[in-house]
Design a protein around this motif. Structure first.
Motif, PDB file in Angstrom:
ATOM      1  N   LEU A  38      -3.544  -3.073   9.487  1.00 46.62           N
ATOM      2  CA  LEU A  38      -3.055  -4.472   8.807  1.00 46.62           C
ATOM      3  C   LEU A  38      -2.107  -5.295   9.697  1.00 46.62           C
ATOM      4  O   LEU A  38      -2.270  -6.499   9.668  1.00 46.62           O
ATOM      5  N   GLU A  39      -1.678  -4.721  10.812  1.00 45.70           N
ATOM      6  CA  GLU A  39      -1.177  -5.437  12.013  1.00 45.70           C
ATOM      7  C   GLU A  39      -2.149  -6.386  12.553  1.00 45.70           C
ATOM      8  O   GLU A  39      -1.741  -7.680  12.593  1.00 45.70           O
ATOM      9  N   ALA A  40      -3.315  -5.814  12.820  1.00 53.87           N
ATOM     10  CA  ALA A  40      -4.372  -6.493  13.657  1.00 53.87           C
ATOM     11  C   ALA A  40      -4.664  -7.760  12.468  1.00 53.87           C
ATOM     12  O   ALA A  40      -5.381  -8.793  12.842  1.00 53.87           O
ATOM     13  N   LEU A  75      -0.519   6.456   7.504  1.00 59.81           N
ATOM     14  CA  LEU A  75       0.359   5.349   7.592  1.00 59.81           C
ATOM     15  C   LEU A  75       0.167   4.733   8.900  1.00 59.81           C
ATOM     16  O   LEU A  75       0.085   3.426   9.001  1.00 59.81           O
ATOM     17  N   ALA A  76       0.114   5.357   9.946  1.00 52.72           N
ATOM     18  CA  ALA A  76      -0.074   4.564  11.326  1.00 52.72           C
ATOM     19  C   ALA A  76      -1.297   4.013  11.562  1.00 52.72           C
ATOM     20  O   ALA A  76      -1.466   3.048  11.875  1.00 52.72           O
ATOM     21  N   PHE A 124       0.774  -1.139   0.097  1.00 58.69           N
ATOM     22  CA  PHE A 124       0.074  -0.109   0.033  1.00 58.69           C
ATOM     23  C   PHE A 124       0.883   1.167  -0.039  1.00 58.69           C
ATOM     24  O   PHE A 124       1.990   1.250   0.673  1.00 58.69           O
ATOM     25  N   ILE A 125       0.536   2.379  -0.721  1.00 60.72           N
ATOM     26  CA  ILE A 125       1.034   3.651  -0.449  1.00 60.72           C
ATOM     27  C   ILE A 125       0.073   4.464  -0.005  1.00 60.72           C
ATOM     28  O   ILE A 125      -1.106   4.585  -0.551  1.00 60.72           O
ATOM     29  N   TYR A 162       2.556  -4.728   3.441  1.00 59.33           N
ATOM     30  CA  TYR A 162       3.558  -3.611   3.512  1.00 59.33           C
ATOM     31  C   TYR A 162       3.081  -2.520   3.235  1.00 59.33           C
ATOM     32  O   TYR A 162       2.274  -2.306   2.280  1.00 59.33           O
ATOM     33  N   SER A 163       3.334  -1.305   3.959  1.00 55.59           N
ATOM     34  CA  SER A 163       2.838  -0.261   3.725  1.00 55.59           C
ATOM     35  C   SER A 163       3.875   1.073   3.715  1.00 55.59           C
ATOM     36  O   SER A 163       4.525   0.997   4.403  1.00 55.59           O
ATOM     37  N   PHE A 164       3.682   2.144   2.750  1.00 56.76           N
ATOM     38  CA  PHE A 164       4.691   3.058   2.909  1.00 56.76           C
ATOM     39  C   PHE A 164       3.833   4.419   2.785  1.00 56.76           C
ATOM     40  O   PHE A 164       2.796   4.554   1.929  1.00 56.76           O
TER      41      PHE A 164
END
Ligand code: 5AD
Ligand code: SF4
Length: 465
Positions: free
Chosen positions: A375-377, A368-369, A312-313, A340-342
């Protein structure tokens, strides 16, 4: 007799660079170089660099600063080469900014390393960022059995390089050039040789791997699905993967391959970048959010245990809170097993870098946060759903504790097993007994549920590789 010369290669960025670093080491092994893990004792240091985001590119210069200090302090004459995408993008500029560099070599010229090194040793400052007419793959030697063994039972094979998609944020079409597929016969030969040397899992890699269109042995153009079918016929090859795919090139044959080929792992990295149609169009992604969601449904219909990963961007130029909400919504709907996210990073020479509606840094950081939290969840939920499940893992390396081995699940999770009745390079069926933030723990099937395993009695953190 001569002491062998020592080579230290450090890879940044994607799997393509890991593969290329191995090929460079194989080329230099013929010149008498042996690999070391310690840059301080190396006669030659190669930094294989990544240019995808500004942060990645800047890492090279801090690494070069460290090397310069180390060289000065030791009074050594270590040669320093910069390879990879920063080399391709910045060329001679690297030497102006970091005079410690002796050699700059782009990804299409690795087969020329021996002659380039000789020139550098003769005092020339060497820059080779050409796209030569000859095919580097025809000149890069295959790894020795010992080299393959030292790299473990899971290997990469490049099948395709470059990209013709021109997403408006991305440097790849400029650094890696136009899309080019290797001939099927050469890929199959390389794969068969690796399997003969003990490899059990192969990931076919390319910047746009599912756009693969290599020349088949019959002279026609083969798709990735057809190549995969043939790969699955290699005796002794237990697992297949491919990365990185573009949603536009996920055709029905490739989806069917996930249904039909047991070797093909039920896990796919499929970058979506954004969940907003407006932003996807501005990114020139050539697909909408609904296309992506339908694709995921099709994949799951073909292979119900399919798990997905993505890139993700956030903060692409013009991205509003509504666009970002669409991204969160898409991530929620799919339920990614990993991602992954940026923050968007403007890259010189790409169309989006000149866009006037750049998103302020603070908004990017906030988005992003928030996305990473989601995404972590999602990853934690997927990992938790594996508890009690039984699947095969490929044992890849020793763990931290004596007797432990670490394997990979079909979903690329690290799985720690105590005293397994199998060796590195073998497959083992395990039941997942414990789930930690970075790895799972498992016990060989049959042992589960009998007594509390010693794996469980240790804090998980101690087991993570
Ligand atoms: N800024 C931020 N992320 C980027 N990526 C590629 N280019 C950029 C950029 N300019 C991300 C994409 C891609 C991954 C490899 O890196 O998400 O899929
Ligand atoms: Fe870059 Fe887009 Fe090509 Fe991927 S598909 S390498 S993001 S231009």
């Amino acid at each position: 007799m001569h002491e062998p010369r020592k080579l230290y290669v450090k890879s940044f960025g994607c799997q393509m660079n890991v593969y290329d670093s191995h090929r460079m080491a194989d080329t230099l092994a013929r010149e008498g170089f042996v690999e070391t893990q310690d840059p301080a004792e190396a006669d030659l240091v190669i930094l294989n660099t990544c240019h995808i985001r500004e942060k990645a590119a800047e890492k090279v210069y801090s690494e070069l600063g460290r090397l310069r200090k180390q060289k000065q302090e030791a009074g050594s004459d270590t040669m320093i080469a910069v390879a990879g995408c920063v080399a391709q993008a910045e060329g001679a500029e690297i030497m102006r900014r970091a005079p410690v560099v002796d050699l700059v070599v782009g990804p299409q010229s690795y087969h020329r390393l021996p002659e380039l090194l000789a020139d550098a040793r003769a005092g020339k400052r060497v820059v080779d960022t050409d796209f030569p007419v000859e095919d580097k793959f025809d000149h890069l030697p295959a790894p020795t059995r010992a080299a393959t063994r030292s790299r473990g039972p899971a290997a990469f094979v490049t099948v395709q390089e470059g990209c013709d998609k021109f997403c408006t944020f991305c440097v790849v079409p400029y650094t890696r050039g136009a899309e080019l597929s290797r001939p099927v016969g050469k890929i199959l030969d390389e794969a068969a040789r690796l399997v003969d040397q003990g490899v059990r899992e192969i990931t076919l890699i390319g910047q746009n791997v599912n756009a693969f269109h290599g020349e088949g042995p019959d002279g026609t153009v083969w798709s990735l699905a057809l190549l995969m079918e043939r790969m699955a016929g290699i005796e002794g090859l237990a697992r297949l993967r491919y990365t990185t795919s573009h949603p536009r090139d996920m055709d029905d044959d490739l989806i069917a391959a996930h249904r039909d080929l047991p070797q093909l792992m039920p896990y796919l990295h499929l970058p979506v970048q954004s969940g907003s149609d407006r932003i996807l169009a501005a990114m020139n992604r050539k697909h909408g959010r609904e296309d992506y969601l339908v694709l995921i449904e099709k994949m799951r219909a073909a292979r119900p245990d399919m798990a997905l990963s993505s890139d993700f961007i956030v903060g692409f130029p013009g991205e509003t809170e509504t666009d970002f909400a669409d991204t969160l919504d898409l991530a929620r709907r799919v339920g990614f097993a990993s991602a992954y996210s940026f923050k968007y990073s403007p890259r010189p020479g790409t169309p989006a870098a000149d866009h006037e509606a750049q998103v302020p840094e603070a908004a990017k950081a906030e988005r992003l946060a928030e996305l990473q939290h989601l995404l972590e969840a999602s990853k934690a939920a997927f990992d938790a759903s594996c508890r009690g499940k039984t699947f095969e893992i490929l044992l890849e390396k020793p763990g931290r504790q004596p007797g432990q081995l670490i394997g990979r699940s079909p979903y690329l999770q690290s799985v720690v097993v105590n005293d397994p009745p199998a060796h590195v390079g073998e497959l083992l069926t395990v039941t997942i007994t414990d789930v930690g933030p970075n790895s799972l723990a498992g016990v060989p099937v049959g042992e589960a549920g009998t007594s509390p395993s010693s794996v469980l009695s240790r804090p998980l953190a101690a087991m993570e590789a």
